[in-house]
Design an enzyme around this catalytic site. Structure first.
Site, PDB file in Angstrom:
ATOM      1  CB  SER A  14      -7.536  -0.286 -14.556  1.00 41.37           C
ATOM      2  OG  SER A  14      -6.609  -0.099 -15.553  1.00 41.37           O
ATOM      3  CB  SER A  16      -4.980   0.366 -18.371  1.00 40.10           C
ATOM      4  OG  SER A  16      -3.746   0.135 -17.697  1.00 40.10           O
ATOM      5  CE  LYS A  63      -0.084  -7.860 -13.777  1.00 42.15           C
ATOM      6  NZ  LYS A  63       0.760  -6.830 -13.415  1.00 42.15           N
ATOM      7  CG  ASN A  84       2.427  -6.057 -18.385  1.00 43.66           C
ATOM      8  OD1 ASN A  84       3.191  -6.550 -19.269  1.00 43.66           O
ATOM      9  ND2 ASN A  84       2.767  -4.986 -18.039  1.00 43.66           N
ATOM     10  CG  ASP A  99       3.724  -5.177 -15.001  1.00 43.36           C
ATOM     11  OD1 ASP A  99       3.534  -4.259 -15.310  1.00 43.36           O
ATOM     12  OD2 ASP A  99       3.181  -6.169 -14.762  1.00 43.36           O
ATOM     13  CB  ALA A 121       5.637 -14.805  -3.413  1.00 39.95           C
ATOM     14  CE1 TYR A 208      -2.470   0.869 -11.319  1.00 37.67           C
ATOM     15  CE2 TYR A 208      -3.814   2.840 -11.380  1.00 37.67           C
ATOM     16  CZ  TYR A 208      -3.402   1.534 -11.654  1.00 37.67           C
ATOM     17  OH  TYR A 208      -4.406   1.089 -12.596  1.00 37.67           O
ATOM     18  N   GLY A 228       3.106   3.644  -7.264  1.00 38.80           N
ATOM     19  CA  GLY A 228       2.925   2.996  -8.443  1.00 38.80           C
ATOM     20  C   GLY A 228       2.822   3.646  -9.702  1.00 38.80           C
TER      21      GLY A 228
HETATM   22  P1  NDP Z   1      -1.157 -11.562  -7.413  1.00 41.63           P
HETATM   23  O1  NDP Z   1      -2.392 -11.775  -7.112  1.00 41.63           O
HETATM   24  O2  NDP Z   1      -0.280 -12.394  -8.564  1.00 41.63           O
HETATM   25  O3  NDP Z   1      -0.262 -11.576  -6.164  1.00 41.63           O
HETATM   26  C1  NDP Z   1      -0.767 -11.063  -5.020  1.00 41.63           C
HETATM   27  C2  NDP Z   1       0.266 -11.192  -3.724  1.00 41.63           C
HETATM   28  O4  NDP Z   1      -0.292 -10.155  -2.655  1.00 41.63           O
HETATM   29  C3  NDP Z   1       0.574 -12.494  -3.326  1.00 41.63           C
HETATM   30  O5  NDP Z   1       1.876 -12.688  -2.785  1.00 41.63           O
HETATM   31  C4  NDP Z   1      -0.300 -12.472  -1.997  1.00 41.63           C
HETATM   32  O6  NDP Z   1      -0.139 -13.420  -0.849  1.00 41.63           O
HETATM   33  C5  NDP Z   1      -0.343 -11.221  -1.590  1.00 41.63           C
HETATM   34  N1  NDP Z   1      -1.324 -10.585  -0.803  1.00 41.63           N
HETATM   35  C6  NDP Z   1      -2.644 -10.452  -1.105  1.00 41.63           C
HETATM   36  N2  NDP Z   1      -3.394  -9.866  -0.162  1.00 41.63           N
HETATM   37  C7  NDP Z   1      -2.652  -9.730   0.713  1.00 41.63           C
HETATM   38  C8  NDP Z   1      -2.790  -9.113   2.185  1.00 41.63           C
HETATM   39  N3  NDP Z   1      -3.805  -8.736   2.467  1.00 41.63           N
HETATM   40  N4  NDP Z   1      -1.727  -9.067   3.008  1.00 41.63           N
HETATM   41  C9  NDP Z   1      -0.606  -9.766   2.684  1.00 41.63           C
HETATM   42  N5  NDP Z   1      -0.352 -10.205   1.209  1.00 41.63           N
HETATM   43  C10 NDP Z   1      -1.290 -10.412   0.548  1.00 41.63           C
HETATM   44  O7  NDP Z   1      -0.988 -10.124  -7.809  1.00 41.63           O
HETATM   45  P2  NDP Z   1      -0.028  -9.076  -8.692  1.00 41.63           P
HETATM   46  O8  NDP Z   1       1.379  -9.391  -8.460  1.00 41.63           O
HETATM   47  O9  NDP Z   1      -0.460  -9.220 -10.174  1.00 41.63           O
HETATM   48  O10 NDP Z   1      -0.279  -7.544  -8.285  1.00 41.63           O
HETATM   49  C11 NDP Z   1      -0.058  -7.171  -6.997  1.00 41.63           C
HETATM   50  C12 NDP Z   1      -0.292  -5.575  -7.147  1.00 41.63           C
HETATM   51  O11 NDP Z   1       0.596  -4.754  -7.908  1.00 41.63           O
HETATM   52  C13 NDP Z   1      -1.633  -5.035  -7.290  1.00 41.63           C
HETATM   53  O12 NDP Z   1      -2.256  -4.228  -6.117  1.00 41.63           O
HETATM   54  C14 NDP Z   1      -1.739  -4.343  -8.535  1.00 41.63           C
HETATM   55  O13 NDP Z   1      -2.685  -3.459  -8.849  1.00 41.63           O
HETATM   56  C15 NDP Z   1      -0.234  -3.815  -8.544  1.00 41.63           C
HETATM   57  N6  NDP Z   1       0.431  -3.607  -9.734  1.00 41.63           N
HETATM   58  C16 NDP Z   1       0.815  -2.205 -10.205  1.00 41.63           C
HETATM   59  C17 NDP Z   1       1.488  -2.024 -11.284  1.00 41.63           C
HETATM   60  C18 NDP Z   1       1.867  -0.531 -11.595  1.00 41.63           C
HETATM   61  O14 NDP Z   1       2.143  -0.503 -12.737  1.00 41.63           O
HETATM   62  N7  NDP Z   1       1.861   0.282 -10.879  1.00 41.63           N
HETATM   63  C19 NDP Z   1       1.728  -2.929 -12.295  1.00 41.63           C
HETATM   64  C20 NDP Z   1       1.476  -4.358 -11.679  1.00 41.63           C
HETATM   65  C21 NDP Z   1       0.632  -4.760 -10.465  1.00 41.63           C
HETATM   66  P3  NDP Z   1      -0.354 -15.102  -0.872  1.00 41.63           P
HETATM   67  O15 NDP Z   1       0.600 -15.727  -1.925  1.00 41.63           O
HETATM   68  O16 NDP Z   1      -0.206 -15.421   0.452  1.00 41.63           O
HETATM   69  O17 NDP Z   1      -1.625 -14.926  -1.520  1.00 41.63           O
END
Ligand code: NDP
Length: 263
Positions: A14, A16, A63, A84, A99, A121, A208, A228
């Site tokens: 991170s 942050s 989150k 967040n 976000d 999702a 990012y 990101g």
């Molecule tokens: P969550 O854990 O809530 O969701 C993760 C999602 O990714 C799920 O839909 C999951 O699918 C899917 N997933 C995980 N691994 C894989 C894989 N190998 N192949 C395909 N799908 C996969 O995570 P968040 O929504 O909190 O965060 C997601 C990303 O966004 C992170 O990388 C985070 O760092 C980034 N982010 C960046 C921000 C920014 O400011 N730039 C802000 C917020 C987040 P399933 O349901 O099948 O498990």
């Protein structure tokens, strides 16, 4: 001296702490921002108060647990059930989501975005999709597994897993999965990603600090993309404004925070 932190698992990547500490230092605000590796989201509230924090950010995978931990949730976070940003107020934990507006800031150069395909999702997808729907954008959600898609069906999105996906044309495809964060994974099988990239004007990725395998493919095809970092900056500016209770202007925060991206 106020103490702030980011909670996540993993959390070592991170930026942050650098971003927020750059603002505190630049403005002589008596505060320090650190990171906390939290394995169990159910322990978020107890950890927040035992560390004596004034505020925090929350990243994967906590989150939704952060939303559940709050005494009060305000604004857009209330709508999406995803938090967040946490702020301590009179001994209570107040939750926000910065976000989605951060993402809208990141893609402001992309014109005429009316149809978006969201990959993933999870918590980030929930926030972004609700924000897109507020702009009357048509949204399709594609996820690896079915369980988390049910929520998006209730929002009237088209929903697909990798197995039943039907291709269409999109203005923008956004990767909100964590695929590519610490691996060479694409957010969906390679053939599917190739088809999707041939049918979109723009691409964005929430990850990012690196060019993800997904963005590498978009770059090869000369598709305009955002990573990101701009989204991160946008959500960080809004979170910091909450931390300092709007004592600093957003422009001042942004100018100081942008410098941390050079570190
Ligand atoms: P969550 O854990 O809530 O969701 C993760 C999602 O990714 C799920 O839909 C999951 O699918 C899917 N997933 C995980 N691994 C894989 C894989 N190998 N192949 C395909 N799908 C996969 O995570 P968040 O929504 O909190 O965060 C997601 C990303 O966004 C992170 O990388 C985070 O760092 C980034 N982010 C960046 C921000 C920014 O400011 N730039 C802000 C917020 C987040 P399933 O349901 O099948 O498990």
């Amino acid at each position: 001296m106020q103490l702030f932190s980011i909670f996540g698992d993993p959390v070592s990547h991170s930026r942050s702490p650098l971003m927020h500490n750059a603002v505190f230092k630049h403005c002589n605000h008596p505060a320090c921002y650190t990171r906390t590796h939290l394995l169990d989201g159910a322990k978020l509230k107890e950890t927040f108060f035992s560390l004596g924090l004034s505020g925090a950010n929350v990243t994967i995978p906590h989150k939704e647990a952060a939303f559940a931990a709050c005494d009060e949730v305000r604004g857009f976070a209330k709508k999406v059930g995803v938090v967040n940003t946490l702020v301590e107020e009179n001994g209570k934990l107040i939750g926000y989501n910065t976000d989605a507006d951060g993402f809208m800031y990141a893609i402001r150069e992309f014109q005429n975005v009316k149809k978006i395909l969201v990959l993933g999702a999870g918590g980030t997808a929930k926030a972004l999709v609700s924000r897109f729907l507020e702009e009357a954008i048509k949204v399709t959600v594609l996820n690896r597994s079915a369980t988390r898609l049910a929520y998006f069906k209730t929002l009237d999105c088209d929903i697909y897993t990798w197995d039943d996906f039907t291709l269409a044309n999109y203005d923008l495809v956004v990767n909100t999965t964590s695929a590519g964060l610490n691996s060479a994974d694409l957010p969906a099988p390679k053939e599917l990603i190739e088809q999707v990239l041939q049918n979109t004007h723009y691409v964005a990725d929430a990850i990012y600090g690196k060019l993800t395998p997904f963005l590498e493919r978009a770059k090869e095809k000369n598709i305009p993309y955002k990573n990101g970092a701009d989204m991160l900056l946008g959500q960080g500016v809004l979170a910091n404004a909450l931390f300092v209770q709007n004592k600093l202007s957003k422009e001042t925060i942004q100018n100081a925070m942008e410098k941390s991206f050079l570190l």
